[in-house]
Design a protein around this motif. Structure first.
Motif, PDB file in Angstrom:
ATOM      1  N   SER A 126     116.684  57.583 -15.679  1.00 27.58           N
ATOM      2  CA  SER A 126     116.110  56.313 -16.098  1.00 27.58           C
ATOM      3  C   SER A 126     114.611  56.226 -15.870  1.00 27.58           C
ATOM      4  O   SER A 126     113.957  55.360 -16.430  1.00 27.58           O
ATOM      5  CB  SER A 126     116.811  55.171 -15.370  1.00 27.58           C
ATOM      6  N   ASP A 127     114.033  57.099 -15.037  1.00 30.22           N
ATOM      7  CA  ASP A 127     112.604  57.020 -14.751  1.00 30.22           C
ATOM      8  C   ASP A 127     111.746  57.695 -15.815  1.00 30.22           C
ATOM      9  O   ASP A 127     110.534  57.580 -15.797  1.00 30.22           O
ATOM     10  CB  ASP A 127     112.286  57.630 -13.378  1.00 30.22           C
ATOM     11  N   ARG A 128     112.336  58.383 -16.761  1.00 33.01           N
ATOM     12  CA  ARG A 128     111.547  59.050 -17.784  1.00 33.01           C
ATOM     13  C   ARG A 128     111.449  58.178 -19.037  1.00 33.01           C
ATOM     14  O   ARG A 128     112.346  57.386 -19.331  1.00 33.01           O
ATOM     15  CB  ARG A 128     112.112  60.422 -18.105  1.00 33.01           C
ATOM     16  N   PRO A 129     110.361  58.333 -19.790  1.00 31.81           N
ATOM     17  CA  PRO A 129     110.192  57.518 -20.999  1.00 31.81           C
ATOM     18  C   PRO A 129     111.203  57.900 -22.077  1.00 31.81           C
ATOM     19  O   PRO A 129     111.796  58.983 -22.045  1.00 31.81           O
ATOM     20  CB  PRO A 129     108.767  57.838 -21.446  1.00 31.81           C
ATOM     21  N   ARG A 130     111.363  57.021 -23.036  1.00 32.56           N
ATOM     22  CA  ARG A 130     112.202  57.307 -24.198  1.00 32.56           C
ATOM     23  C   ARG A 130     111.589  58.465 -24.967  1.00 32.56           C
ATOM     24  O   ARG A 130     110.377  58.640 -24.992  1.00 32.56           O
ATOM     25  CB  ARG A 130     112.260  56.092 -25.131  1.00 32.56           C
ATOM     26  N   LEU A 131     112.437  59.254 -25.591  1.00 32.30           N
ATOM     27  CA  LEU A 131     111.980  60.355 -26.440  1.00 32.30           C
ATOM     28  C   LEU A 131     112.342  60.021 -27.881  1.00 32.30           C
ATOM     29  O   LEU A 131     113.512  59.777 -28.199  1.00 32.30           O
ATOM     30  CB  LEU A 131     112.639  61.674 -26.030  1.00 32.30           C
ATOM     31  N   VAL A 132     111.327  59.994 -28.736  1.00 32.28           N
ATOM     32  CA  VAL A 132     111.530  59.711 -30.156  1.00 32.28           C
ATOM     33  C   VAL A 132     111.205  60.969 -30.949  1.00 32.28           C
ATOM     34  O   VAL A 132     110.128  61.554 -30.788  1.00 32.28           O
ATOM     35  CB  VAL A 132     110.626  58.546 -30.623  1.00 32.28           C
ATOM     36  N   LEU A 133     112.129  61.386 -31.799  1.00 29.19           N
ATOM     37  CA  LEU A 133     111.909  62.538 -32.669  1.00 29.19           C
ATOM     38  C   LEU A 133     111.375  62.031 -34.001  1.00 29.19           C
ATOM     39  O   LEU A 133     112.049  61.259 -34.695  1.00 29.19           O
ATOM     40  CB  LEU A 133     113.209  63.324 -32.875  1.00 29.19           C
ATOM     41  N   GLY A 157     105.010  53.313 -25.375  1.00 29.08           N
ATOM     42  CA  GLY A 157     105.651  53.700 -24.125  1.00 29.08           C
ATOM     43  C   GLY A 157     106.581  54.879 -24.214  1.00 29.08           C
ATOM     44  O   GLY A 157     107.173  55.298 -23.223  1.00 29.08           O
ATOM     45  N   ALA A 158     106.721  55.459 -25.412  1.00 31.40           N
ATOM     46  CA  ALA A 158     107.664  56.566 -25.604  1.00 31.40           C
ATOM     47  C   ALA A 158     106.925  57.892 -25.768  1.00 31.40           C
ATOM     48  O   ALA A 158     105.735  57.929 -26.078  1.00 31.40           O
ATOM     49  CB  ALA A 158     108.526  56.315 -26.832  1.00 31.40           C
ATOM     50  N   LEU A 159     107.656  58.959 -25.540  1.00 26.09           N
ATOM     51  CA  LEU A 159     107.193  60.286 -25.928  1.00 26.09           C
ATOM     52  C   LEU A 159     107.588  60.472 -27.382  1.00 26.09           C
ATOM     53  O   LEU A 159     108.723  60.142 -27.763  1.00 26.09           O
ATOM     54  CB  LEU A 159     107.889  61.369 -25.101  1.00 26.09           C
ATOM     55  N   VAL A 160     106.668  60.970 -28.195  1.00 22.17           N
ATOM     56  CA  VAL A 160     106.967  61.206 -29.610  1.00 22.17           C
ATOM     57  C   VAL A 160     106.841  62.700 -29.879  1.00 22.17           C
ATOM     58  O   VAL A 160     105.781  63.287 -29.680  1.00 22.17           O
ATOM     59  CB  VAL A 160     106.012  60.413 -30.533  1.00 22.17           C
ATOM     60  N   LEU A 161     107.944  63.306 -30.315  1.00 26.74           N
ATOM     61  CA  LEU A 161     107.980  64.731 -30.624  1.00 26.74           C
ATOM     62  C   LEU A 161     107.977  64.898 -32.138  1.00 26.74           C
ATOM     63  O   LEU A 161     108.820  64.326 -32.833  1.00 26.74           O
ATOM     64  CB  LEU A 161     109.247  65.362 -30.031  1.00 26.74           C
ATOM     65  N   ARG A 215     102.230  61.712 -25.603  1.00 27.72           N
ATOM     66  CA  ARG A 215     102.669  61.082 -24.366  1.00 27.72           C
ATOM     67  C   ARG A 215     102.428  59.575 -24.436  1.00 27.72           C
ATOM     68  O   ARG A 215     101.643  59.114 -25.269  1.00 27.72           O
ATOM     69  CB  ARG A 215     101.912  61.706 -23.197  1.00 27.72           C
ATOM     70  N   PRO A 216     103.068  58.813 -23.544  1.00 30.13           N
ATOM     71  CA  PRO A 216     102.889  57.355 -23.563  1.00 30.13           C
ATOM     72  C   PRO A 216     101.423  56.909 -23.435  1.00 30.13           C
ATOM     73  O   PRO A 216     101.047  55.868 -23.952  1.00 30.13           O
ATOM     74  CB  PRO A 216     103.717  56.872 -22.374  1.00 30.13           C
ATOM     75  N   ASP A 217     100.586  57.736 -22.781  1.00 35.14           N
ATOM     76  CA  ASP A 217      99.167  57.367 -22.642  1.00 35.14           C
ATOM     77  C   ASP A 217      98.345  57.722 -23.882  1.00 35.14           C
ATOM     78  O   ASP A 217      97.132  57.524 -23.927  1.00 35.14           O
ATOM     79  CB  ASP A 217      98.548  58.022 -21.395  1.00 35.14           C
TER      80      ASP A 217
END
Length: 192
Positions: free
Chosen positions: A2-9, A64-68, A112-114
């Motif tokens: 739960s501590d990691r950001p969402r991952l969006v493909l 706020g998500a990681l986008v791959l 990354r979220p930043d």
């Protein structure tokens, strides 16, 4: 975790989802990035793969998500072989690759979220046997070429044409898994 950001493909490719599942990665969401994938004037295949993967990662709204994101480009020399628009174009692509080597370039980008961006570019070299007219027509009849960069799927019937492969097989399918895992580990999303 739960501590990691969402991952969006940022991809509509079912092959990329399947490849990610092989390394235990299941995105929280799949949201294809819509953008013009046309090459720029005089753009080389490697550069196109890099530019499009980074642009797809940057274009997606996912606070706020990681986008791959990834983009795969097939090149024969300086020539870019995209997704064929017709059977005739697929036949021409197969003719260009028949009996010679071509390169498969995949750009992978992780936003990354930043807002910072991690990228990788992977190139594999593939050589097809000399294809007969009958082999080409049978392959075109299969319909497997549709929607595929270069007009073929190495994970399908076209694998029987491959006499040589140097580099990552998963890259040729559409997502280099080693480099993708490195990017995800680098930001702490994927644990060893």
């Amino acid at each position: 975790m739960s501590d990691r950001p969402r991952l969006v493909l940022a991809s509509a490719s079912p092959r990329r989802l399947e490849l990610l599942a092989r390394i235990g990665v299941v995105p929280d969401a799949v949201q294809p990035a819509e953008l013009d994938e046309s090459p720029l004037r005089s753009e080389m295949p490697r550069r196109l793969a890099q530019r499009l993967s980074s642009a797809k990662a940057a274009a997606l709204e996912a606070p706020g998500a990681l986008v791959l994101a990834a983009d795969t480009v097939v090149g024969v020399g300086r020539r870019i072989l995209g997704k064929p628009a017709s059977r005739e174009e697929a036949r021409r692509f197969l003719g260009l690759m028949s009996g010679r080597r071509h390169q498969v370039h995949t750009g992978v980008a992780l936003r990354r979220p930043d807002g910072s961006l991690g990228t990788r570019l992977v190139t594999s070299v593939v050589a097809f046997q000399r294809l007969t007219a009958q082999q080409v027509e049978a392959y075109l009849d299969s319909g497997e070429w549709e929607g595929k960069a270069g007009g073929y799927a190495i994970q399908g019937r076209a694998e029987m044409f491959v006499r040589f492969l140097s580099g990552s097989h998963s890259n040729v399918v559409g997502l280099p898994l080693f480099e993708t895992a490195q990017l995800l580990r680098g930001c702490g999303w994927l644990r060893p």
